[in-house]
Design a protein around this motif. Structure first.
Motif: not given
Length: 288
Positions: A138-142, A190-203, A218-219, A240-245
């Motif tokens: 899973r991708s890193v999320t912010l 405010s954006q919740y657990q957004v991925t880099e790809t999703t944010l790149a589409a907007e910003w 952070e913070g 949220q770091p990248a993690e394996l489900p």
């Protein structure tokens, strides 16, 4: 050929028709079995499976006597016409028929004896996951908050300066109502657990890369950050770091992709074995 003109038109038609019959009979009679059409349950159920309308998906047992006879008549007609067309060589040189036959053979080559692929064991799936772990991470999320400065209204330099001036006070005064600051933003502030790809589409990619970089704090508020929307002050609330489900979550997907790769490998091996049976001769000037 003047004698042809003197023949009665009906007689001429009968002669031509008889000649066509002889041609069809001669080209199609390669063996005694060519003139025997076997009608069995598998053949009829195959037609039912591909039919549209009310009969689609029904079994033979559910058909009336008239419906069953109509199905038999259709199969016999189609099979007879198919054999005669093939005997006349009508399938030769037709790219659509050629492609369809190749596809049918490729489909059959993907299946093991018996027609059903054996599901992989959990041990095989875990080994497959270990070899392809990056594919399933899973991708890193912010989760982030941002104060926006409209560069179209303020101008790029003006928006940048306003952001710098506000930043000097934001981290000193934690009680500041940041939602009341800056300009109206057309999307979520405010954006919740957004991925880099999703944010790149907007910003835009440059701004998203800056926020997802290892140096982004952070913070606390930082910036300014220039995006395709304008200028922002940003506070990363959590990362949220990248993690394996869990394996149980991934198992259905792993099975599907494992089987797809197994079928592709079987197809490639079978195709190579078939091609190896043939000798290839290149005409002059064809090779490199």
């Amino acid at each position: 050929m003047s004698w042809l003109r003197r023949l009665d038109p009906l007689l001429l038609f009968l002669v031509i028709g008889f000649g066509v019959y002889l041609l069809l009979n001669g080209t199609g009679n390669k063996s005694g079995n060519e003139r025997v059409i076997e009608v069995n349950r598998a053949a009829l159920e195959k037609i039912l499976a591909t039919r549209s309308g009310q009969l689609r998906g029904q079994g033979l047992a559910n058909l009336s006597a008239d419906e069953r006879q109509a199905l038999i008549d259709q199969y016999v007609r189609d099979e007879a016409l198919f054999r005669e067309a093939r005997a006349l060589g009508l399938d030769e040189g037709d790219s659509a028929i050629r492609r369809r036959l190749i596809q049918s053979l490729q489909f059959s080559l993907q299946l093991p004896p018996g027609g059903t692929a054996q599901l992989p064991s959990d041990e095989q799936l875990r080994a497959y996951l270990a070899d392809h772990q990056q594919r399933y991470l899973r991708s890193v999320t912010l989760t982030l908050s941002q104060i926006y400065f409209d560069s179209q209204r303020r101008g790029r330099d003006g928006a940048w300066q306003a952001a710098q001036q506000l930043l000097a006070t934001m981290n000193r005064d934690e009680q500041t109502d940041w939602l009341a600051l800056g300009d109206r933003y057309p999307y979520q502030r405010s954006q919740y657990q957004v991925t880099e790809t999703t944010l790149a589409a907007e910003w835009g990619e440059a701004a998203a890369s800056q926020l997802f970089g290892e140096t982004a704090p952070e913070g606390r508020w930082f910036g300014p950050v220039l995006s395709e929307q304008g200028v922002h002050l940003v506070r990363i609330e959590s990362r949220q770091p990248a993690e394996l489900p869990a394996f149980a979550t991934l198992k259905p997907l792993l099975q599907a992709q494992w089987l797809a790769e197994a079928r592709e490998q079987a197809l490639q091996a079978a195709e190579a074995a078939i091609v190896a049976r043939y000798q290839v001769r290149l005409a002059a000037g064809i090779g490199s």
